[in-house]
Design a protein around this motif. Structure first.
Motif, short mmCIF file in Angstrom:
data_model
loop_
_atom_site.label_atom_id
_atom_site.label_comp_id
_atom_site.label_asym_id
_atom_site.label_seq_id
_atom_site.Cartn_x
_atom_site.Cartn_y
_atom_site.Cartn_z
N VAL A 1 0.84 -1.21 0.00
CA VAL A 1 0.00 0.00 0.00
C VAL A 1 0.87 1.26 0.00
O VAL A 1 0.63 2.21 -0.75
CB VAL A 1 -0.98 -0.01 1.19
CG1 VAL A 1 -1.69 1.32 1.34
CG2 VAL A 1 -1.98 -1.16 1.04
N ALA A 2 1.92 1.26 0.83
CA ALA A 2 2.82 2.42 0.88
C ALA A 2 3.52 2.62 -0.47
O ALA A 2 3.66 3.75 -0.93
CB ALA A 2 3.85 2.23 1.99
N SER A 3 3.92 1.53 -1.10
CA SER A 3 4.58 1.63 -2.41
C SER A 3 3.60 2.15 -3.46
O SER A 3 3.98 2.96 -4.31
CB SER A 3 5.13 0.27 -2.83
OG SER A 3 6.16 -0.13 -1.95
N ALA A 4 2.37 1.70 -3.41
CA ALA A 4 1.35 2.18 -4.35
C ALA A 4 1.16 3.69 -4.20
O ALA A 4 1.06 4.42 -5.19
CB ALA A 4 0.03 1.45 -4.13
N ARG A 5 1.13 4.15 -2.96
CA ARG A 5 0.99 5.59 -2.73
C ARG A 5 2.18 6.37 -3.28
O ARG A 5 2.04 7.45 -3.84
CB ARG A 5 0.83 5.87 -1.24
CG ARG A 5 -0.52 5.48 -0.71
CD ARG A 5 -0.68 5.91 0.75
NE ARG A 5 -1.95 5.42 1.25
CZ ARG A 5 -2.11 4.79 2.40
NH1 ARG A 5 -1.07 4.60 3.20
NH2 ARG A 5 -3.30 4.38 2.78
N GLU A 6 3.36 5.80 -3.12
CA GLU A 6 4.57 6.46 -3.61
C GLU A 6 4.56 6.56 -5.14
O GLU A 6 4.90 7.60 -5.71
CB GLU A 6 5.81 5.70 -3.13
CG GLU A 6 7.09 6.44 -3.32
CD GLU A 6 8.28 5.75 -2.67
OE1 GLU A 6 9.38 6.31 -2.78
OE2 GLU A 6 8.12 4.67 -2.07
N VAL A 7 4.14 5.49 -5.81
CA VAL A 7 4.05 5.51 -7.27
C VAL A 7 2.99 6.52 -7.72
O VAL A 7 3.21 7.31 -8.65
CB VAL A 7 3.74 4.11 -7.84
CG1 VAL A 7 3.43 4.17 -9.32
CG2 VAL A 7 4.90 3.16 -7.58
N ALA A 8 1.84 6.52 -7.05
CA ALA A 8 0.76 7.44 -7.41
C ALA A 8 1.18 8.90 -7.22
O ALA A 8 0.74 9.78 -7.96
CB ALA A 8 -0.48 7.13 -6.59
N ALA A 9 2.03 9.15 -6.25
CA ALA A 9 2.46 10.52 -5.96
C ALA A 9 3.56 11.01 -6.89
O ALA A 9 3.85 12.20 -6.94
CB ALA A 9 2.94 10.62 -4.51
N ALA A 10 4.18 10.10 -7.64
CA ALA A 10 5.25 10.49 -8.56
C ALA A 10 4.66 11.43 -9.61
O ALA A 10 3.63 11.14 -10.20
CB ALA A 10 5.85 9.25 -9.22
N ARG A 11 5.31 12.53 -9.82
CA ARG A 11 4.74 13.57 -10.68
C ARG A 11 5.17 13.48 -12.14
O ARG A 11 4.45 13.91 -13.02
CB ARG A 11 5.09 14.94 -10.12
CG ARG A 11 4.58 15.12 -8.72
CD ARG A 11 4.52 16.58 -8.37
NE ARG A 11 4.23 16.76 -6.96
CZ ARG A 11 3.03 16.77 -6.45
NH1 ARG A 11 1.99 16.56 -7.21
NH2 ARG A 11 2.84 16.95 -5.16
#
Length: 103
Positions: free
Chosen positions: A73-83
């Protein structure tokens, strides 16, 4: 040598996407093989309900890579936040097997 073509499978798809977003000049192309998508858990819960989502979380907790569900879940959030994502060719390969737990 750079630039490179990144290939990421499953969780490795997150790694490839993050690397590409952080190093766009170093990437010539990306291939995602059955890659996870940052919205997979929200989509799964919406499609199959909370009980199925909880069962999936328990099943994923026992993976051979020892990656916890919270890590996913944390990794998914990190990928989603990549601009940024480089303007490079992207190939997505999918095996075609449903992730519906009822099948």
């Amino acid at each position: 040598e750079r630039p490179v073509v990144l290939v990421g499978a499953s969780f490795g798809g997150y790694v490839a996407q993050l690397y590409a977003s952080r190093n766009p000049d170093a990437v010539r192309g990306i291939v995602l093989v059955d890659s996870l998508h940052p919205d997979i858990d929200r989509t799964f819960a919406r499609l199959f309900g909370k009980e199925a989502a909880a069962a999936r979380a328990r099943q994923l907790a026992g993976n051979s890579e020892h990656i916890s569900f919270d890590d996913l879940v944390a990794s998914a959030r990190e990928v989603a936040a990549a601009r940024t994502f480089p303007a490079v060719p992207l190939v997505v390969l999918k095996h075609g097997i449903s992730f519906d737990p009822r099948r």
